[in-house]
Design a protein around this motif. Structure first.
Motif, PDB file in Angstrom:
ATOM      1  N   GLN A 785     -15.644   3.969  18.111  1.00  0.00           N
ATOM      2  CA  GLN A 785     -16.883   3.123  18.491  1.00  0.00           C
ATOM      3  C   GLN A 785     -18.205   3.229  17.623  1.00  0.00           C
ATOM      4  OE1 GLN A 785     -17.890   5.485  22.110  1.00  0.00           O
ATOM      5  NE2 GLN A 785     -15.974   4.831  22.984  1.00  0.00           N
ATOM      6  N   GLN A 786     -18.050   4.318  16.631  1.00  0.00           N
ATOM      7  CA  GLN A 786     -19.296   4.489  15.641  1.00  0.00           C
ATOM      8  C   GLN A 786     -18.966   4.963  14.225  1.00  0.00           C
ATOM      9  OE1 GLN A 786     -22.014   7.463  17.174  1.00  0.00           O
ATOM     10  NE2 GLN A 786     -21.870   6.637  19.276  1.00  0.00           N
ATOM     11  N   GLY A 787     -17.486   5.340  14.449  1.00  0.00           N
ATOM     12  CA  GLY A 787     -17.104   5.490  12.746  1.00  0.00           C
ATOM     13  C   GLY A 787     -17.556   7.108  12.417  1.00  0.00           C
ATOM     14  N   LEU A 788     -16.634   7.651  11.527  1.00  0.00           N
ATOM     15  CA  LEU A 788     -16.991   9.005  11.289  1.00  0.00           C
ATOM     16  C   LEU A 788     -17.471   9.173   9.901  1.00  0.00           C
ATOM     17  CD1 LEU A 788     -13.595  10.537  12.853  1.00  0.00           C
ATOM     18  CD2 LEU A 788     -15.939  10.581  13.979  1.00  0.00           C
ATOM     19  N   ASN A 789     -17.942   8.412   9.262  1.00  0.00           N
ATOM     20  CA  ASN A 789     -18.645   8.439   7.867  1.00  0.00           C
ATOM     21  C   ASN A 789     -19.733   9.579   7.747  1.00  0.00           C
ATOM     22  OD1 ASN A 789     -17.302   5.825   7.616  1.00  0.00           O
ATOM     23  ND2 ASN A 789     -19.049   4.832   6.599  1.00  0.00           N
ATOM     24  N   GLY A 790     -19.448  10.527   6.661  1.00  0.00           N
ATOM     25  CA  GLY A 790     -20.145  11.486   6.625  1.00  0.00           C
ATOM     26  C   GLY A 790     -20.286  12.580   7.690  1.00  0.00           C
ATOM     27  N   PHE A 791     -19.085  12.642   8.379  1.00  0.00           N
ATOM     28  CA  PHE A 791     -19.049  13.411   9.458  1.00  0.00           C
ATOM     29  C   PHE A 791     -18.571  15.000   9.265  1.00  0.00           C
ATOM     30  CE2 PHE A 791     -17.579  14.560  13.948  1.00  0.00           C
ATOM     31  CZ  PHE A 791     -18.645  13.857  14.766  1.00  0.00           C
TER      32      PHE A 791
END
Length: 834
Positions: A785-791
């Motif tokens: 849904q939102q992506g995990l970039n930088g998570f």
């Protein structure tokens, strides 16, 4: 035969042109972009704007040279109506980083040409300086002629012991806004911005002009030549310790368009009136202005002179002269504390500045060494900072003309750089408070527009982008980086009208061509680099005096009940370039030209802790915490090895001292994983229900953390190598974040949105228990849904024996899924840039 063929071709072309005109006339949707371009690692967002109800589901980026699609995305954030549009959306292509020239295409609509290049803003600050040189009064290098060489005669000089009509040499400076008035307050502010631009970004400027502004090199960057032009005039406006002038000329200037040397309407030959600063109300036509003191103008003088004395050290005599002027200007500022407003004789419009404590804050932040007050000056500056913590327009969403000037509190920035601990944090938070006010308005529309459409809205936009930039620089928090970029993009075409607001920049794009300027209207001269006033609320526009458009409105279909902008010299409210706004733009362009990879970081913070890294990069950090359990250690290391992934481990002192865990700690360190602190005794810092209520003292916090690092020392782990700290129970507050900073560490916490932090739960806990499958799916769904970039994904290295369903058993599948979807698992220091 040939004649028939030519006629046929002409007919086809005519039909084609008619079809194009019909299509253009009936076009319902547009894609707005930054016409100047985007840097490779910056936020890159175009705005879909439509008079229909549909928004695209995906878009593609097409290479201009090959015509091939090089990138496709469904990263679209949908919004509703805004201004003239019924539907809108943000098309985000930030993750595309290849230099080149492209077009966006979505639902059959094609954007203007998009340039992506690391050096796309190169030389733009120097380009904007062209307008400053063109506005020079006295000798004008653009016209290669002189003007206003007889200025000026004193009015309101009684308070200074000066007989009215006495002549003082006031030749020089810059014309204010493509007319020929000259104000001390705008000149001092513009000068400070130019000086600050060179101080902060010296590599953005070149040397192509002489001090006169004519072609040639003089060994000094052109921006310092220009700033010196402003400083020299300010010295004339403060010729003696007890004499200071607020403005030269007045609104009688506006009688007609003319080239500057033709002025003669003030009743004393070619001389123009010099308004003495006496700290009292002065004439404003049928009214009086609301002057209450001497501080606002004089303090700006003091700041500009002080910064100038720092930057012109190669000329010791000049630097010394500036320092002395700074000292006497400060004394003039405290002569009668209060605001100095400008004077208008015929019309009701003035620079109605109402604030002055911000000017005092800046002056004190810069003049401590000059006045001899030293650190006491910084204490006084902080006192003034508290009087106006947030520049009022940020909250009010409206203002009178130049009511809260400058439009950014420069003092907070200069003072914060010299402050430490709680004071520095408070100053930074002042910026955040103001930004948050604007963000609360901006987040509801696709242009991220939260700056009010008051007169000189573009000046406010530049100032706001600077405030966002300074907040990130001072705090390390990139929460508002996309908002900052949106404001920068707005200036260069990502706005409802699709036009750049800077004359001639870029040369290939839609920019103003018919500004409210005698140079363009009479002389047909280009005014390269001039930032025009910008759109105003339609309600303001309809009530202004003397505005009449001179030609059909090229942007008629984009005007609305919200705001208007006209590229027409008849509209002085939206299309008049300003000298001080352009000087601020010089600073902003220099900053963007000088951006580095580090500047593009986009950390997210909560309660003072970094909770997410750069969302433009497709990487994440998996962190494991541990105190008394480590049953998953071997499986975790094996899974990481298999996928060649890196992770971060945050352990308590209890964990580091446990002999059973020593072998794992050494292995993890040897394999290049990050090892950090998690407190010594796994303390609970704050009440679970009242987060602001601390359960530990600062001494207890410090002593516990020292013990944690002492336990880490036997593994060769120091504060220097492990500067990130993850709080016990992942529970903390702003005070804990402050204490962490004081200890020399950076506080981090997990990113929210998944159930990963619940992998420690067991069935006996009841409703809070989460199965491993439930946790796994929460991660997968958020990624979709939102992506995990930088998570920052938090897990535990071991759990209570009562939990039989161990989530670390799913780690191999999770790592494989992330890898297949393009994510790179890195350590926290790699994620956060150091």
């Amino acid at each position: 035969m040939r004649k028939t063929f030519v006629l046929a071709i002409a007919l086809i072309c005519s039909i084609s042109l008619l079809f194009s005109a019909f299509k253009s006339k009936n076009q319902q949707s547009w894609i707005r972009i930054n016409l100047l371009g985007y840097q490779t690692k910056s936020f890159k967002v175009a705005v879909w704007a439509s008079k229909g109800t549909e928004t695209p589901k995906s878009f593609e980026l097409i290479d201009k040279s090959s015509g091939k699609t090089v990138y496709t995305s469904s990263n679209i954030k949908v919004f509703g109506a805004y201004g003239p549009f019924v539907a809108s959306a943000r098309l985000n292509f930030s993750e595309f980083k290849k230099s080149g020239t492209y077009y966006i295409k979505a639902d059959g609509i094609t954007s203007p040409e998009i340039i992506i290049n690391e050096n796309v803003y190169k030389n733009t600050a120097d380009f904007a300086l062209r307008y400053m040189r063109q506005q020079r009064c006295g000798y004008n290098p653009f016209l290669k002629d002189s003007c206003h060489t007889h200025d000026g005669f004193v009015v309101y000089g009684k308070e200074g012991g000066i007989k009215d009509s006495t002549h003082f040499d006031a030749v020089g400076g810059w014309h204010d806004a493509s007319d020929y008035l000259q104000y001390s307050t705008t000149t001092a502010n513009a000068t400070y911005h130019l000086l600050m631009a060179y101080r902060d970004f010296p590599n953005a400027f070149s040397d192509h002009k002489l001090a006169t502004g004519l072609d040639g090199k003089n060994g000094m960057p052109d921006v310092l030549d220009e700033a010196k032009w402003g400083l020299n005039w300010l010295m004339k406006m403060h010729p003696q310790p007890n004499i200071m002038f607020n403005q030269l000329a007045d609104d009688r200037d506006h009688i007609a368009m003319r080239i500057p040397k033709e002025d003669s309407q003030y009743g004393k030959g070619f001389e123009r009136p010099l308004y003495f600063i006496d700290g009292k109300p002065q004439q404003r036509g049928k009214f009086m202005n609301d002057t209450k003191g001497t501080s606002s103008t004089a303090a700006k003088f003091a700041s500009a002179f002080a910064l100038g004395s720092e930057l012109y050290q190669n000329d010791k005599s000049y630097a010394s002269q500036l320092a002395e002027k700074s000292k006497t200007s400060y004394q003039y500022a405290i002569k009668k504390k209060g605001v100095t407003q400008t004077v208008s004789v015929k019309s009701p419009y003035i620079y109605a500045e109402d604030n002055w404590v911000d000017d005092m804050e800046l002056a004190l932040a810069k003049t401590g060494k000059i006045t001899g007050y030293g650190d006491k000056a910084l204490d006084s500056a902080y006192y003034y900072a508290m009087q106006e913590s947030v520049t009022p327009w940020l909250i009010a969403d409206t203002a009178k003309h130049y009511q809260w000037y400058p439009f950014i509190n420069l003092g907070h920035y200069e003072l914060a750089k010299q402050s430490f601990g709680d004071r520095k944090r408070e100053l930074i938070d002042y910026y955040k408070q103001g930004i948050t006010q604007v963000w609360n308005r901006a987040k509801n529309n696709a242009f991220y527009r939260g700056v009010p459409f008051i007169w000189c809205s573009n000046n406010l936009t530049v100032a706001f982008a600077m405030q966002c930039m300074w907040y990130q620089q001072l705090s390390g928090d990139g929460t508002f980086s996309e908002l900052e970029q949106a404001n920068f993009d707005w200036l260069f075409g990502c706005n409802p009208w699709g036009t750049s607001m800077v004359y001639g920049l870029p040369s290939w794009g839609d920019t103003p061509t018919d500004p409210h300027s005698a140079f363009t209207h009479l002389g047909k001269y280009p005014i390269d680099g001039g930032l025009v006033d910008g759109p105003v609320y339609t309600s303001i526009y309809k009530n202004l005096i003397g505005i009449q458009l001179t030609k059909p409105d090229a942007y008629a279909e984009f005007q609305s009940d919200l705001a208007v902008y006209h590229d027409d010299y008849g509209d002085y409210s939206t299309n008049e370039p300003t000298m001080d706004g352009t000087a601020s733009l010089v600073y902003l362009l220099a900053a963007y030209d000088s951006k580095t990879d580090k500047d593009f970081s986009n950390y997210r913070k909560e309660q003072g802790a970094i909770i997410r890294g750069d969302i433009k990069e497709k990487q994440l950090a998996i962190v494991f915490t541990g105190d008394e359990y480590a049953d998953g250690s071997q499986k975790i290391i094996a899974a990481l090895d298999k996928e060649k992934a890196k992770a971060s481990f945050f352990f308590t002192g209890n964990f580091y001292r446990n002999p059973s865990f020593s072998s794992f700690i050494k292995t993890a360190k040897a394999k290049g994983h990050y090892l950090g602190a998690h407190s010594d005794q796994h303390l609970l810092y704050a009440d679970w229900k009242k987060r602001d209520s601390l359960l530990v003292t600062k001494k207890q916090f410090d002593d516990d953390l020292k013990a944690n690092y002492k336990a880490m020392e036997k593994f060769g782990i120091s504060k220097k190598s492990a500067s990130y700290f993850l709080p016990p129970y992942e529970w903390y507050n702003q005070t804990i974040a402050n204490w962490t900073e004081d200890f020399g560490l950076k506080l981090i916490n997990f990113s929210t949105g998944t159930r990963s932090n619940a992998d420690y739960t067991y069935p006996e806990l009841g409703k809070s228990y989460r199965t491993s499958e439930e946790i796994y799916q929460s991660i997968i769904e958020l990624e979709k849904q939102q992506g995990l970039n930088g998570f920052i994904l938090l897990l535990h290295i071991g759990t209570d024996p009562r939990r039989k369903d161990k989530f670390y058993d799913k780690l191999p599948a999770l790592l494989k899924h992330l890898k297949q979807n393009g994510y790179k698992a890195v350590t926290v220091n790699q994620l956060l840039g150091n």
